[in-house]
Design a protein around this motif. Structure first.
Motif, short mmCIF file in Angstrom:
data_model
loop_
_atom_site.label_atom_id
_atom_site.label_comp_id
_atom_site.label_asym_id
_atom_site.label_seq_id
_atom_site.Cartn_x
_atom_site.Cartn_y
_atom_site.Cartn_z
N VAL A 103 -4.42 7.51 -5.18
CA VAL A 103 -3.11 6.86 -5.12
C VAL A 103 -2.60 6.68 -6.55
N PRO A 104 -1.40 7.18 -6.86
CA PRO A 104 -0.85 6.97 -8.21
C PRO A 104 -0.49 5.50 -8.40
N ILE A 105 -0.76 4.98 -9.59
CA ILE A 105 -0.50 3.58 -9.86
C ILE A 105 0.97 3.22 -9.64
N GLN A 106 1.87 4.16 -9.85
CA GLN A 106 3.30 3.90 -9.65
C GLN A 106 3.61 3.51 -8.20
N ALA A 107 2.77 3.92 -7.26
CA ALA A 107 2.99 3.58 -5.85
C ALA A 107 2.77 2.09 -5.58
N PHE A 130 -1.20 -2.14 -15.72
CA PHE A 130 0.12 -2.19 -15.06
C PHE A 130 1.24 -2.12 -16.09
N GLU A 131 1.10 -2.88 -17.16
CA GLU A 131 2.13 -2.90 -18.19
C GLU A 131 2.30 -1.52 -18.82
N ASP A 132 1.20 -0.86 -19.15
CA ASP A 132 1.27 0.48 -19.75
C ASP A 132 1.94 1.49 -18.82
N ALA A 133 1.76 1.30 -17.50
CA ALA A 133 2.35 2.22 -16.53
C ALA A 133 3.75 1.81 -16.10
N GLY A 134 4.23 0.65 -16.58
CA GLY A 134 5.55 0.16 -16.18
C GLY A 134 5.59 -0.27 -14.72
N VAL A 135 4.46 -0.72 -14.21
CA VAL A 135 4.34 -1.10 -12.80
C VAL A 135 4.22 -2.61 -12.69
N ALA A 164 -15.50 -0.41 -7.77
CA ALA A 164 -15.92 0.57 -6.76
C ALA A 164 -17.23 0.17 -6.10
N ALA A 165 -18.05 -0.62 -6.79
CA ALA A 165 -19.31 -1.08 -6.21
C ALA A 165 -19.10 -1.86 -4.92
N MET A 166 -17.91 -2.35 -4.69
CA MET A 166 -17.61 -3.10 -3.47
C MET A 166 -17.71 -2.23 -2.23
N ALA A 167 -17.68 -0.91 -2.40
CA ALA A 167 -17.83 -0.01 -1.25
C ALA A 167 -19.17 -0.22 -0.55
N ALA A 168 -20.15 -0.74 -1.28
CA ALA A 168 -21.49 -0.94 -0.72
C ALA A 168 -21.50 -1.96 0.41
N ILE A 169 -20.50 -2.86 0.45
CA ILE A 169 -20.52 -3.86 1.52
C ILE A 169 -19.79 -3.38 2.77
N GLY A 170 -19.09 -2.25 2.70
CA GLY A 170 -18.47 -1.66 3.88
C GLY A 170 -17.57 -2.60 4.65
N PHE A 171 -16.50 -3.07 4.04
CA PHE A 171 -15.56 -4.00 4.66
C PHE A 171 -14.72 -3.27 5.71
N SER A 172 -14.87 -3.60 6.96
CA SER A 172 -14.09 -2.94 8.02
C SER A 172 -12.61 -3.28 7.87
N GLY A 173 -11.77 -2.33 8.22
CA GLY A 173 -10.33 -2.54 8.15
C GLY A 173 -9.74 -2.37 6.77
N VAL A 174 -10.58 -2.00 5.80
CA VAL A 174 -10.12 -1.83 4.42
C VAL A 174 -10.47 -0.42 3.96
N ALA A 175 -9.50 0.25 3.38
CA ALA A 175 -9.73 1.58 2.79
C ALA A 175 -9.78 1.43 1.27
N LEU A 176 -10.79 2.02 0.66
CA LEU A 176 -10.89 2.03 -0.80
C LEU A 176 -10.52 3.41 -1.30
N ARG A 177 -9.57 3.47 -2.21
CA ARG A 177 -9.07 4.75 -2.71
C ARG A 177 -9.08 4.76 -4.24
N SER A 178 -9.28 5.96 -4.79
CA SER A 178 -9.20 6.13 -6.24
C SER A 178 -7.78 5.87 -6.68
N LEU A 179 -7.65 5.36 -7.89
CA LEU A 179 -6.36 5.01 -8.44
C LEU A 179 -6.09 5.88 -9.66
N ALA A 180 -5.00 6.62 -9.64
CA ALA A 180 -4.62 7.46 -10.78
C ALA A 180 -3.71 6.64 -11.69
N THR A 181 -4.15 6.46 -12.95
CA THR A 181 -3.34 5.63 -13.85
C THR A 181 -2.52 6.47 -14.80
#
Length: 181
Positions: A103-107, A130-135, A164-181
């Motif tokens: 997901v691009p940070i601008q989103a 966020f500041e560097d990206a103007g977001v 990203a280490a939070m993926a280890a707890i497998g939170f249902s109903g939550v999607a973890l996605r890479s962030l493009a800055t």
């Protein structure tokens, strides 16, 4: 005399270790298991603390080891990189952005955001990104613990940026996605 020698060699005694919650899921158990296999007579006292509190206790001598993220004052503390983590975007699983792997940070501009507490190091790091990206996301609430942030995300109250280490707890109903800055 034997106990004194073992203590001096680090093979006997108690280590007081500070850690962040995200370190407790993978890194901390792995390191402690390795250490315990080599030095079974060493006991541990664990303290779950924010990074800022760990740094203060390390400097005062109240902690033997801290598991923190950079930046750290290298003049005042000895450091060793144990793991490299990255931030990921946490979204409700049904959010349209969750369909993308990256997901691009601008989103994130003007979207509801579960922010880190302003006293947390991650708050300042992400604010600069966020500041560097103007977001400018719309901060809904500020929190200091990633599982609580993920619970807010699951409730549909916004998105959050967590280790990203939070993926280890497998939170249902939550999607973890890479962030493009």
């Amino acid at each position: 005399a034997v106990q004194t020698r073992l203590a001096v060699q680090g093979q006997l005694g108690t280590l007081t270790i500070g850690f962040t919650q995200s370190a407790s899921y993978e890194l901390l158990p792995r390191l402690i298991a390795l250490h315990h296999a080599r030095y079974p007579a060493v006991r541990f006292v664990f303290k779950e603390l924010l990074i800022e509190e760990q740094l203060r206790l390390l400097e005062s001598g109240s902690l033997d080891v801290g598991m923190v993220r950079p930046p750290v004052d290298l003049e005042r503390l000895d450091t060793l990189t144990m793991m490299r983590d990255r931030f990921v975007l946490a979204l409700p699983a049904n959010d349209p952005l969750a369909r993308s792997e990256i997901v691009p940070i601008q989103a994130l501009h003007q979207r509801a955001y579960i922010a880190w507490s302003p006293i947390a190091k991650n708050y300042r790091i992400l604010d600069r990104i966020f500041e560097d990206a103007g977001v400018r996301p719309r901060t809904f609430v500020s929190m200091s613990q990633p599982p609580a942030m993920l619970a807010m995300v699951r409730a549909g109250l916004g998105m959050a940026i967590v280790p990203a280490a939070m993926a280890a707890i497998g939170f249902s109903g939550v999607a973890l996605r890479s962030l493009a800055t």
